[in-house]
Design an enzyme around this catalytic site. Structure first.
Site: not given
Ligand SMILES: NC(=O)c1ccc[n+]([C@@H]2O[C@H](COP(=O)([O-])OP(=O)(O)OC[C@H]3O[C@@H](n4cnc5c(N)ncnc54)[C@H](OP(=O)(O)O)[C@@H]3O)[C@@H](O)[C@H]2O)c1
Length: 435
Positions: A13-14, A106, A188, A191, A206, A303
């Site tokens: 997502t990010v 975080k 969405g 989780e 946080k 988001g």
């Molecule tokens: N989502 C939000 O709105 C949001 C907001 C603020 C902060 N965050 C933070 O941002 C971070 C990412 O969140 P997200 O929502 O983008 O997560 P996500 O959608 O689950 O994406 C995680 C990404 O990391 C990759 N990944 C996971 N484990 C890995 C590993 N061992 N080696 C290499 N790549 C790996 C995944 O690869 P694949 O694509 O191949 O599975 C995926 O592309 C987290 O720390 C979260 O707390 C998220």
């Protein structure tokens, strides 16, 4: 034109939001930085995964971090994997290799922020983490760079959009916690496993990141009063509305006598409180300071693009100030003279009583016995001839906790929540309290 070379760790997502923002805002970035931003490689877990994104063919997509380490002249590594490992190791190795690091993580910053910031300092490269707290809201930079002289006396915040959405929907739609959670999942906003959000852990991490930043330390985690929203019933919210109160999951950092305390707790807010109006998935933060007074921020806490915004702004900021380094809050926190035994307000709910009048009277007597003032009480009748009663009470500091602890054993279904108000008078009395 010369380029700033960037590696993305994660394309979820990010990660996707960051990649796209670099493409859509390239002109603006070039104008600000005088250089192009070039994504040279992206690390993912599964290379075969179908992705709804058009990657430039020159971008290296890999599952092996060694490929990243071997790349020459990388300026930034942006960590968007999440969790502790391997994210921690990758960040350490990136800093040691000679790259600035930006993270949205975080949990990692709560557990290992101090150690990683130290490594960054030793290597001379920067670690930026705006996106790890409250998404698009620029709270980290505000505390780090714009309030360096101000004393921060209190922080109160809604740091988790999922729980705020659930509580808003429960109140507005008169639906149960379970129904609101299901709705949040469908949209969405939650989780598949929402425990981190609803149990208050996400907000807790946080808050610990903020604590590290503002006070240069975290409270003992075992002493942090953390609870989530799983126990909240619709009737609690309906009842509280009769008093003009709204329930929010509030993370707060505040001074209690000679130490800083933190708590994450469902808290009733009065209309005078700015966080009262933060609804749905939005986040909000109130920072109380001695000079600037009360500052209030509200915005998207999560988001794809909102989080990408925080990351890209971090990148620009780090690049622009790389010779200056990371500003530090130079002075250690001085003890603040506390108003000992401050009067605090609580909302007490007695759920599902069979015989409202008798129990109501007994409980009222107990309040009096403990010297607690009851300001108001209301009750609602439930469909099965049960009653839920709510009391707004006040008392001095810890006494009230002792009282509540004692009566909880005698009265079934008793819950209590702190009430936070923000009246002009209170505000004045809390200012200029430095020793
Ligand atoms: N989502 C939000 O709105 C949001 C907001 C603020 C902060 N965050 C933070 O941002 C971070 C990412 O969140 P997200 O929502 O983008 O997560 P996500 O959608 O689950 O994406 C995680 C990404 O990391 C990759 N990944 C996971 N484990 C890995 C590993 N061992 N080696 C290499 N790549 C790996 C995944 O690869 P694949 O694509 O191949 O599975 C995926 O592309 C987290 O720390 C979260 O707390 C998220």
């Amino acid at each position: 034109m010369e380029s700033i070379k960037v590696v993305l760790l994660g394309l979820g997502t990010v990660g996707k939001g960051v990649y796209e923002t670099i493409q859509t805002h390239q002109t603006q970035l070039q104008a600000v930085l005088g250089k192009k931003i070039e994504v040279v490689a992206i690390l993912v877990k599964n290379k075969e995964k179908k992705r709804e994104i058009d990657l430039d063919p020159s971008v290296i997509l890999t599952t092996d971090y060694v490929d990243i380490l071997q790349l020459p002249e990388i300026d930034f590594v942006i960590e968007m994997i999440g969790g502790i490992e391997p994210a921690r190791t990758y960040i350490e190795q990136s800093l040691t290799k000679g790259c600035h690091v930006i993270t949205a993580n975080k949990e990692l910053m709560a557990f290992h922020g101090k150690e990683l910031r130290k490594i960054a300092e030793q290597t001379g490269f920067q670690l930026a983490y705006e996106a790890s707290v409250a998404g698009a809201i620029p709270v980290i930079r505000t505390l780090q760079e714009l309030l360096q002289v101000n004393h921060i006396t209190k922080i109160e915040a809604i740091l988790n959009g999922t729980t705020n959405y659930i509580l808003t929907q429960m109140r507005k739609g008169k639906i149960s916690f379970e129904q609101a959670l299901m709705e949040a999942k469908e949209k969405g906003y939650a989780e598949a496993d929402p425990s981190n959000d609803i149990e208050g852990w996400d907000a807790f991490f946080k808050l610990m990141v903020l604590s590290d930043l503002v006070f240069d330390e975290q409270p003992n985690w075992n002493h942090v009063d953390r609870s989530g929203i799983e126990q909240v019933l619709i009737e609690d919210l309906t009842l509280a509305e009769q008093f003009g109160l709204r329930l929010k999951l509030i993370g707060s950092l505040y001074k209690n006598h000679d130490r800083w305390e933190a708590k994450v707790k469902p808290t009733f807010l009065s209309k005078s409180h700015p966080l009262y109006y933060v609804e749905g998935v939005e986040n909000g933060i109130v920072i109380e300071t001695d000079l600037a007074g009360r500052l209030f921020f509200q915005g998207s806490g999560a988001g794809s693009l909102a989080t990408a915004s925080a990351i890209i702004e971090d990148l620009v900021n780090v690049w622009q100030r790389q010779k200056l380094g990371v500003p530090k809050r130079g002075v250690k926190w001085k003890a603040i003279a506390e108003h000992k035994g401050d009067q605090s307000y609580w909302f007490v709910i007695q759920s599902k009583q069979k015989h409202r009048k008798n129990e109501d009277l007994l409980l009222k007597n107990s309040f009096q016995q403990f010297g607690i003032t009851i300001h108001a009480s209301e009750w609602i009748e439930l469909p099965n001839q049960e009653y839920t009663t709510g009391y707004v009470i006040s008392g001095r500091g810890d006494d009230i906790k002792k009282f509540l602890y004692q009566v909880e054993k005698q009265y079934w279904g008793l819950k209590w929540y702190p009430i936070s108000t923000w009246q002009e008078q209170e505000e004045k009395s809390k200012r200029k309290v430095y020793a």
